[in-house]
Design a protein around this motif. Structure first.
Motif, mmCIF file in Angstrom:
data_model
loop_
_atom_site.group_PDB
_atom_site.id
_atom_site.type_symbol
_atom_site.label_atom_id
_atom_site.label_comp_id
_atom_site.label_asym_id
_atom_site.label_seq_id
_atom_site.Cartn_x
_atom_site.Cartn_y
_atom_site.Cartn_z
ATOM 1 N N PHE A 52 0.837 -1.209 0.000
ATOM 2 C CA PHE A 52 0.000 0.000 0.000
ATOM 3 C C PHE A 52 0.870 1.257 0.000
ATOM 4 O O PHE A 52 0.568 2.236 -0.679
ATOM 5 C CB PHE A 52 -0.917 -0.015 1.228
ATOM 6 N N SER A 53 1.982 1.222 0.738
ATOM 7 C CA SER A 53 2.914 2.353 0.727
ATOM 8 C C SER A 53 3.645 2.463 -0.608
ATOM 9 O O SER A 53 4.088 3.549 -0.987
ATOM 10 C CB SER A 53 3.930 2.223 1.860
ATOM 11 N N GLY A 54 3.752 1.335 -1.313
ATOM 12 C CA GLY A 54 4.294 1.393 -2.661
ATOM 13 C C GLY A 54 3.409 2.228 -3.566
ATOM 14 O O GLY A 54 3.888 2.921 -4.464
ATOM 15 N N GLY A 55 2.110 2.181 -3.309
ATOM 16 C CA GLY A 55 1.179 3.049 -4.016
ATOM 17 C C GLY A 55 1.319 4.493 -3.590
ATOM 18 O O GLY A 55 1.254 5.414 -4.421
ATOM 19 N N HIS A 56 1.529 4.710 -2.292
ATOM 20 C CA HIS A 56 1.695 6.083 -1.796
ATOM 21 C C HIS A 56 2.875 6.788 -2.443
ATOM 22 O O HIS A 56 2.786 7.973 -2.794
ATOM 23 C CB HIS A 56 1.898 6.068 -0.273
ATOM 24 N N ILE A 57 3.993 6.094 -2.582
ATOM 25 C CA ILE A 57 5.160 6.785 -3.126
ATOM 26 C C ILE A 57 5.044 7.011 -4.631
ATOM 27 O O ILE A 57 5.719 7.878 -5.174
ATOM 28 C CB ILE A 57 6.483 6.073 -2.759
ATOM 29 N N ARG A 71 -3.065 5.697 -11.419
ATOM 30 C CA ARG A 71 -3.467 6.755 -12.355
ATOM 31 C C ARG A 71 -2.417 7.864 -12.452
ATOM 32 O O ARG A 71 -2.431 8.670 -13.383
ATOM 33 C CB ARG A 71 -4.804 7.356 -11.909
ATOM 34 N N TYR A 72 -1.501 7.898 -11.464
ATOM 35 C CA TYR A 72 -0.494 8.965 -11.433
ATOM 36 C C TYR A 72 0.833 8.565 -12.070
ATOM 37 O O TYR A 72 1.740 9.395 -12.159
ATOM 38 C CB TYR A 72 -0.240 9.398 -9.992
ATOM 39 N N THR A 73 0.982 7.316 -12.479
ATOM 40 C CA THR A 73 2.294 6.857 -12.960
ATOM 41 C C THR A 73 2.764 7.649 -14.174
ATOM 42 O O THR A 73 3.961 7.868 -14.355
ATOM 43 C CB THR A 73 2.257 5.360 -13.311
ATOM 44 N N SER A 80 5.636 10.723 -5.801
ATOM 45 C CA SER A 80 6.620 10.987 -6.850
ATOM 46 C C SER A 80 6.006 11.736 -8.023
ATOM 47 O O SER A 80 6.709 12.434 -8.760
ATOM 48 C CB SER A 80 7.226 9.669 -7.346
ATOM 49 N N SER A 81 4.703 11.588 -8.196
ATOM 50 C CA SER A 81 4.035 12.296 -9.290
ATOM 51 C C SER A 81 3.763 13.755 -8.946
ATOM 52 O O SER A 81 3.627 14.600 -9.837
ATOM 53 C CB SER A 81 2.713 11.606 -9.636
ATOM 54 N N LYS A 82 3.701 14.066 -7.652
ATOM 55 C CA LYS A 82 3.309 15.405 -7.214
ATOM 56 C C LYS A 82 4.483 16.252 -6.719
ATOM 57 O O LYS A 82 4.454 17.477 -6.832
ATOM 58 C CB LYS A 82 2.237 15.291 -6.131
#
Length: 250
Positions: free
Chosen positions: A70-75, A181-183, A79-81
């Motif tokens: 789940f934290s892999g999703g957070h970063i 969606r942010y990748t 990283s996108s922002k």
């Protein structure tokens, strides 16, 4: 969850590592214990990064992120922002709501649903959460009801204060959150570690999301979601991670 093992290996390789517990978890404060909230966890990540950048012992222009599951999703989101991240490693990341929902047993979902409703109703009378197991065997009432759940429990040291439960409303946090969606918006180098036998975040969906990143390194590991934390898979992965950071830091 053995994040200390990763940190130790990074430290031996010469990297300064900062680990933290989210609010409401572990040694951190917070009176809504075990509550997983995406907005708050992202705020905690941002606070941790900003804190580190002010530390004179490190080079604030060379911030590297490592997150798993789940934290892999957070970063991915971070990283996108943020434009101050040099490079990121996202291990078996949670990326896509629909893909992860398809891995759940309908029986498990139906069993968990009454817990979610009861927990939401409990908000009307204050914070009196109805708890649901974080991980359990398939077709049980749990947020992660997967066949390899026992491997997850093996990651927890005996003296840990880990609690295998969270407010049932947490299930909705997973449903509404799709960091994949942010990748496409990530400008810095990012390493995606994909577990091909992942029963929680399907590899195909992760790879599809990862390919949208402009500077993506995608590495496949022939193991399950929790296997990469242990044994030979851990050894292979951590060696790959250090090599990736070494190339990006220079």
């Amino acid at each position: 969850m053995r994040l200390d093992a990763y940190a130790e290996r990074f430290a031996v390789a010469g990297y300064a590592c900062f680990l933290f517990d989210y609010r409401n978890f572990g040694a951190s404060e917070g009176n809504k214990r075990q509550w997983i909230n995406v907005k708050q966890q992202l705020a905690d990540w941002n606070s941790a990064i900003d804190f580190i950048k002010k530390d004179d012992r490190v080079d604030g222009s060379k911030i590297l992120l490592f997150g798993s599951s789940f934290s892999g999703g957070h970063i991915i989101t971070l990283s996108s922002k943020r434009k101050d991240i040099l490079a990121t490693i996202s291990q078996c990341p949670y990326t896509n709501t629909l893909a992860s929902m398809r891995t759940l047993s309908p029986v498990s979902f139906l069993k968990a649903f009454p817990f979610v409703i009861a927990d939401l109703l409990s908000c009307l009378t204050g914070y009196h959460p109805v708890m649901l197991k974080l991980v359990d065997e398939r077709e049980k009432a749990a947020i992660m009801a997967v066949p390899d759940y026992k491997v997850h429990l093996e990651l927890i040291p005996e003296n840990s204060n880990f609690v295998n439960k969270a407010p049932a409303r947490t299930l909705l946090e997973f449903v509404k959150y799709s960091p994949g969606r942010y990748t496409k918006d990530i400008e810095s180098p990012i390493y995606y570690a994909v577990c091909l036998k992942d029963t929680l975040v399907p590899a195909e969906a992760t790879i599809k999301c990862a390919k949208r990143s402009k500077k993506a390194t995608i590495k496949e590991y022939n193991c399950g979601h929790f296997d990469i934390y242990l044994g030979d898979y851990f050894e292979k992965a951590i060696a790959d991670y250090i090599d990736f950071f070494d190339k990006k830091i220079k």
